[in-house]
Design a protein around this motif. Structure first.
Motif, PDB file in Angstrom:
ATOM      1  N   PRO A 128      34.265  -6.248  -3.974  1.00 39.97           N
ATOM      2  CA  PRO A 128      34.267  -7.007  -2.713  1.00 39.97           C
ATOM      3  C   PRO A 128      34.114  -6.082  -1.504  1.00 39.97           C
ATOM      4  O   PRO A 128      34.286  -4.862  -1.609  1.00 39.97           O
ATOM      5  CB  PRO A 128      35.635  -7.689  -2.715  1.00 39.97           C
ATOM      6  CG  PRO A 128      36.493  -6.853  -3.604  1.00 39.97           C
ATOM      7  CD  PRO A 128      35.581  -6.234  -4.623  1.00 39.97           C
ATOM      8  N   ASP A 129      33.821  -6.668  -0.363  1.00 36.89           N
ATOM      9  CA  ASP A 129      33.662  -5.898   0.875  1.00 36.89           C
ATOM     10  C   ASP A 129      34.954  -5.206   1.292  1.00 36.89           C
ATOM     11  O   ASP A 129      34.932  -4.152   1.906  1.00 36.89           O
ATOM     12  CB  ASP A 129      33.192  -6.801   2.019  1.00 36.89           C
ATOM     13  CG  ASP A 129      31.774  -7.298   1.809  1.00 36.89           C
ATOM     14  OD1 ASP A 129      31.019  -6.665   1.032  1.00 36.89           O
ATOM     15  OD2 ASP A 129      31.410  -8.323   2.417  1.00 36.89           O
ATOM     16  N   VAL A 130      36.095  -5.824   1.013  1.00 41.05           N
ATOM     17  CA  VAL A 130      37.410  -5.236   1.254  1.00 41.05           C
ATOM     18  C   VAL A 130      38.111  -5.194  -0.093  1.00 41.05           C
ATOM     19  O   VAL A 130      38.215  -6.215  -0.772  1.00 41.05           O
ATOM     20  CB  VAL A 130      38.231  -6.060   2.276  1.00 41.05           C
ATOM     21  CG1 VAL A 130      39.640  -5.520   2.406  1.00 41.05           C
ATOM     22  CG2 VAL A 130      37.539  -6.071   3.635  1.00 41.05           C
ATOM     23  N   ILE A 131      38.595  -4.002  -0.485  1.00 43.26           N
ATOM     24  CA  ILE A 131      39.219  -3.871  -1.808  1.00 43.26           C
ATOM     25  C   ILE A 131      40.743  -3.891  -1.764  1.00 43.26           C
ATOM     26  O   ILE A 131      41.388  -4.242  -2.737  1.00 43.26           O
ATOM     27  CB  ILE A 131      38.710  -2.615  -2.538  1.00 43.26           C
ATOM     28  CG1 ILE A 131      38.938  -1.363  -1.708  1.00 43.26           C
ATOM     29  CG2 ILE A 131      37.240  -2.777  -2.901  1.00 43.26           C
ATOM     30  CD1 ILE A 131      38.552  -0.063  -2.402  1.00 43.26           C
ATOM     31  N   VAL A 132      41.309  -3.504  -0.620  1.00 41.59           N
ATOM     32  CA  VAL A 132      42.758  -3.538  -0.415  1.00 41.59           C
ATOM     33  C   VAL A 132      42.990  -4.011   1.010  1.00 41.59           C
ATOM     34  O   VAL A 132      42.253  -3.628   1.924  1.00 41.59           O
ATOM     35  CB  VAL A 132      43.406  -2.146  -0.611  1.00 41.59           C
ATOM     36  CG1 VAL A 132      44.914  -2.213  -0.422  1.00 41.59           C
ATOM     37  CG2 VAL A 132      43.066  -1.557  -1.976  1.00 41.59           C
ATOM     38  N   ASP A 133      44.021  -4.855   1.194  1.00 41.83           N
ATOM     39  CA  ASP A 133      44.346  -5.266   2.560  1.00 41.83           C
ATOM     40  C   ASP A 133      45.848  -5.298   2.748  1.00 41.83           C
ATOM     41  O   ASP A 133      46.615  -5.114   1.810  1.00 41.83           O
ATOM     42  CB  ASP A 133      43.700  -6.613   2.921  1.00 41.83           C
ATOM     43  CG  ASP A 133      44.303  -7.806   2.198  1.00 41.83           C
ATOM     44  OD1 ASP A 133      45.078  -7.636   1.241  1.00 41.83           O
ATOM     45  OD2 ASP A 133      43.990  -8.947   2.590  1.00 41.83           O
ATOM     46  N   GLY A 134      46.257  -5.507   3.988  1.00 42.10           N
ATOM     47  CA  GLY A 134      47.668  -5.568   4.313  1.00 42.10           C
ATOM     48  C   GLY A 134      47.867  -5.571   5.810  1.00 42.10           C
ATOM     49  O   GLY A 134      46.935  -5.826   6.579  1.00 42.10           O
ATOM     50  N   GLU A 135      49.101  -5.250   6.193  1.00 38.43           N
ATOM     51  CA  GLU A 135      49.486  -5.275   7.599  1.00 38.43           C
ATOM     52  C   GLU A 135      50.475  -4.148   7.857  1.00 38.43           C
ATOM     53  O   GLU A 135      51.355  -3.874   7.028  1.00 38.43           O
ATOM     54  CB  GLU A 135      50.136  -6.621   7.894  1.00 38.43           C
ATOM     55  CG  GLU A 135      50.488  -6.863   9.318  1.00 38.43           C
ATOM     56  CD  GLU A 135      51.016  -8.279   9.523  1.00 38.43           C
ATOM     57  OE1 GLU A 135      52.235  -8.427   9.726  1.00 38.43           O
ATOM     58  OE2 GLU A 135      50.198  -9.225   9.475  1.00 38.43           O
ATOM     59  N   VAL A 136      50.342  -3.494   8.992  1.00 40.05           N
ATOM     60  CA  VAL A 136      51.269  -2.431   9.374  1.00 40.05           C
ATOM     61  C   VAL A 136      52.606  -3.061   9.745  1.00 40.05           C
ATOM     62  O   VAL A 136      52.668  -4.030  10.500  1.00 40.05           O
ATOM     63  CB  VAL A 136      50.701  -1.608  10.555  1.00 40.05           C
ATOM     64  CG1 VAL A 136      51.722  -0.609  11.073  1.00 40.05           C
ATOM     65  CG2 VAL A 136      49.412  -0.911  10.148  1.00 40.05           C
ATOM     66  N   ILE A 137      53.667  -2.507   9.193  1.00 41.47           N
ATOM     67  CA  ILE A 137      55.030  -2.949   9.508  1.00 41.47           C
ATOM     68  C   ILE A 137      55.652  -2.003  10.530  1.00 41.47           C
ATOM     69  O   ILE A 137      56.265  -2.432  11.499  1.00 41.47           O
ATOM     70  CB  ILE A 137      55.890  -3.021   8.225  1.00 41.47           C
ATOM     71  CG1 ILE A 137      55.299  -4.060   7.265  1.00 41.47           C
ATOM     72  CG2 ILE A 137      57.349  -3.333   8.559  1.00 41.47           C
ATOM     73  CD1 ILE A 137      55.862  -4.024   5.864  1.00 41.47           C
ATOM     74  N   GLU A 138      55.473  -0.690  10.300  1.00 40.02           N
ATOM     75  CA  GLU A 138      56.024   0.318  11.203  1.00 40.02           C
ATOM     76  C   GLU A 138      55.146   1.559  11.129  1.00 40.02           C
ATOM     77  O   GLU A 138      54.721   1.958  10.036  1.00 40.02           O
ATOM     78  CB  GLU A 138      57.454   0.669  10.770  1.00 40.02           C
ATOM     79  CG  GLU A 138      58.178   1.631  11.651  1.00 40.02           C
ATOM     80  CD  GLU A 138      59.611   1.895  11.194  1.00 40.02           C
ATOM     81  OE1 GLU A 138      60.242   2.777  11.799  1.00 40.02           O
ATOM     82  OE2 GLU A 138      60.087   1.252  10.246  1.00 40.02           O
ATOM     83  N   ALA A 139      54.869   2.155  12.268  1.00 42.31           N
ATOM     84  CA  ALA A 139      54.062   3.375  12.305  1.00 42.31           C
ATOM     85  C   ALA A 139      54.664   4.348  13.302  1.00 42.31           C
ATOM     86  O   ALA A 139      54.708   4.071  14.495  1.00 42.31           O
ATOM     87  CB  ALA A 139      52.617   3.056  12.685  1.00 42.31           C
ATOM     88  N   ASN A 140      55.158   5.469  12.781  1.00 39.24           N
ATOM     89  CA  ASN A 140      55.647   6.571  13.596  1.00 39.24           C
ATOM     90  C   ASN A 140      54.787   7.776  13.240  1.00 39.24           C
ATOM     91  O   ASN A 140      55.028   8.425  12.213  1.00 39.24           O
ATOM     92  CB  ASN A 140      57.127   6.871  13.313  1.00 39.24           C
ATOM     93  CG  ASN A 140      58.016   5.700  13.655  1.00 39.24           C
ATOM     94  OD1 ASN A 140      57.846   5.067  14.689  1.00 39.24           O
ATOM     95  ND2 ASN A 140      58.961   5.397  12.784  1.00 39.24           N
ATOM     96  N   PRO A 141      53.738   8.047  14.043  1.00 32.30           N
ATOM     97  CA  PRO A 141      52.788   9.099  13.680  1.00 32.30           C
ATOM     98  C   PRO A 141      53.462  10.388  13.207  1.00 32.30           C
ATOM     99  O   PRO A 141      54.445  10.838  13.794  1.00 32.30           O
ATOM    100  CB  PRO A 141      51.999   9.323  14.969  1.00 32.30           C
ATOM    101  CG  PRO A 141      52.035   7.970  15.618  1.00 32.30           C
ATOM    102  CD  PRO A 141      53.425   7.443  15.322  1.00 32.30           C
ATOM    103  N   TYR A 142      52.914  10.904  12.124  1.00 29.85           N
ATOM    104  CA  TYR A 142      53.269  12.169  11.499  1.00 29.85           C
ATOM    105  C   TYR A 142      54.568  12.142  10.710  1.00 29.85           C
ATOM    106  O   TYR A 142      54.929  13.158  10.114  1.00 29.85           O
ATOM    107  CB  TYR A 142      53.310  13.319  12.516  1.00 29.85           C
ATOM    108  CG  TYR A 142      52.170  13.268  13.499  1.00 29.85           C
ATOM    109  CD1 TYR A 142      50.851  13.166  13.056  1.00 29.85           C
ATOM    110  CD2 TYR A 142      52.393  13.285  14.856  1.00 29.85           C
ATOM    111  CE1 TYR A 142      49.787  13.101  13.955  1.00 29.85           C
ATOM    112  CE2 TYR A 142      51.350  13.224  15.772  1.00 29.85           C
ATOM    113  CZ  TYR A 142      50.049  13.129  15.312  1.00 29.85           C
ATOM    114  OH  TYR A 142      49.010  13.066  16.204  1.00 29.85           O
TER     115      TYR A 142
END
Length: 170
Positions: free
Chosen positions: A71-85
């Protein structure tokens, strides 16, 4: 180190790289296509932001050769929390496999920790309650060869480590 319970896989690797380099390798499509099973990641790095992986040319060609539609997208989801590095927590669902797709979304967490000059630990926690096929796949416990989808997160993290430390894949 790899551990798994009936619902969660924990995978840890030590990498001679900066937290920034590891973060970029996880979140930048120009990096993600170079290791593991390939594919171009796309992140909107804010809570509720979209996550997707699109197949690369090699994956599309292999799927075509094996008669397996990609398929055009093989994995999907949504960001819950992002603290770079340091931390990335997201939902995660494998679309290209009917069984794992039907199990629905799981929770994937990347933890990056600077340990000493030039070394970091990267811990990946994949929570898969009521998702036995997904946990089996991501733990590398299926029958396929590691480089053909059978290596799961241990394969991906090992390849990421090799790429960051040597500039080459396994």
């Amino acid at each position: 180190m790899t551990t798994a319970t009936e619902t969660t896989g924990v995978f840890k690797v030590y990498i001679r790289a900066t937290p920034e380099a590891i973060w970029n390798a996880i979140t930048d499509p120009e990096w993600s296509v170079k290791y593991g099973y390939g594919g171009y990641v796309s992140y909107d790095l804010k809570p509720g932001g979209a996550y997707a992986v699109r197949p690369d040319e090699q994956m599309l060609a292999a799927g075509k050769e094996m008669g397996f539609p990609i398929p055009d997208v093989i994995v999907d989801g949504e960001v819950i929390e992002a603290n770079p590095y340091t931390l990335l927590k997201q939902s995660w669902r494998m679309i290209m496999d009917e069984t794992t797709f039907s199990e629905g979304f799981t929770t994937l967490t990347y933890e990056i920790e600077q340990l000493s000059a030039g070394y970091c630990s990267l811990t990946l926690i994949h929570e898969c309650p009521a998702h036995p096929a997904t946990l089996r796949m991501v733990s590398g416990l299926n029958e396929a060869p590691p480089d053909q989808g059978g290596g799961g997160w241990p394969w991906v993290l090992s390849d990421l480590k090799s790429l960051l430390e040597t500039g080459s894949r396994m």
